[in-house]
Design a protein around this motif. Structure first.
Motif, PDB file in Angstrom:
ATOM      1  N   LYS A  38       0.873  -1.165   0.000  1.00  0.00           N
ATOM      2  CA  LYS A  38       0.000   0.000   0.000  1.00  0.00           C
ATOM      3  C   LYS A  38       0.909   1.213   0.000  1.00  0.00           C
ATOM      4  CE  LYS A  38      -3.870   2.112   2.405  1.00  0.00           C
ATOM      5  NZ  LYS A  38      -4.778   1.996   3.550  1.00  0.00           N
ATOM      6  N   ASN A  39       0.733   2.090  -0.968  1.00  0.00           N
ATOM      7  CA  ASN A  39       1.602   3.264  -1.125  1.00  0.00           C
ATOM      8  C   ASN A  39       3.073   2.862  -1.229  1.00  0.00           C
ATOM      9  OD1 ASN A  39      -0.644   5.007  -0.960  1.00  0.00           O
ATOM     10  ND2 ASN A  39      -0.548   4.949   1.266  1.00  0.00           N
ATOM     11  N   ASN A  40       3.334   1.787  -1.976  1.00  0.00           N
ATOM     12  CA  ASN A  40       4.681   1.256  -2.214  1.00  0.00           C
ATOM     13  C   ASN A  40       5.404   0.802  -0.957  1.00  0.00           C
ATOM     14  OD1 ASN A  40       4.662   1.512  -5.036  1.00  0.00           O
ATOM     15  ND2 ASN A  40       5.094   3.681  -4.864  1.00  0.00           N
ATOM     16  N   GLU A  41       4.663   0.515   0.091  1.00  0.00           N
ATOM     17  CA  GLU A  41       5.228   0.001   1.339  1.00  0.00           C
ATOM     18  C   GLU A  41       4.583  -1.339   1.664  1.00  0.00           C
ATOM     19  OE1 GLU A  41       7.655   1.320   3.279  1.00  0.00           O
ATOM     20  OE2 GLU A  41       7.909   2.923   1.815  1.00  0.00           O
ATOM     21  N   PRO A  42       5.324  -2.253   2.323  1.00  0.00           N
ATOM     22  CA  PRO A  42       4.726  -3.533   2.723  1.00  0.00           C
ATOM     23  C   PRO A  42       3.540  -3.289   3.649  1.00  0.00           C
ATOM     24  CG  PRO A  42       7.058  -3.433   3.340  1.00  0.00           C
ATOM     25  CD  PRO A  42       6.685  -2.106   2.788  1.00  0.00           C
ATOM     26  N   TYR A  43       2.450  -3.988   3.400  1.00  0.00           N
ATOM     27  CA  TYR A  43       1.234  -3.784   4.173  1.00  0.00           C
ATOM     28  C   TYR A  43       0.742  -5.083   4.807  1.00  0.00           C
ATOM     29  CZ  TYR A  43      -3.243  -1.537   5.242  1.00  0.00           C
ATOM     30  OH  TYR A  43      -4.330  -1.013   5.884  1.00  0.00           O
TER      31      TYR A  43
END
Length: 80
Positions: A38-43
Motif C-alpha cells: 500500500k503506497n509502495n510500502e509492505p502492508y
C-alpha cells in the motif's frame, strides 16, 4: 528497503481489491506468500492456510465449514 524473504509475488492493495479471488487461488498454490503493498510500502502478506499452519508448527486438519446466512435486503414500502 524492506525484506522480501519468504515472498514469491508482490501485488498492490488495488490489485487485491480487484483480483481477490485470483490472488487467493495463487497464494493457495505457491510455497511462499504474496506481499501486498500500500503506497509502495509492505502492508500485509497473503499465504495459504497450509503455510499458515506450517508457520505455526501445526498439522493441517480438516476445517469445519459453517454455513453463513446472508441477510436479505428489506424491500421499500413495506412489501415483502
Amino acid at each position: 528497503m524492506y525484506s522480501t524473504k519468504g515472498i514469491e509475488a508482490v501485488a498492490t492493495i488495488t490489485e487485491l481489491r480487484s483480483k481477490t479471488s485470483e490472488l487467493v487461488e495463487h497464494a493457495k498454490n505457491i510455497e511462499r506468500g504474496i506481499l501486498i503493498q500500500k503506497n509502495n510500502e509492505p502492508y500485509a502478506v497473503l499465504i495459504s492456510y497450509d503455510l499458515y499452519l506450517k508457520l505455526l508448527g501445526e498439522q493441517a486438519e480438516p476445517v469445519q465449514t459453517t454455513t453463513r446466512r446472508r441477510r436479505g435486503r428489506k424491500k421499500r414500502g413495506g412489501q415483502r
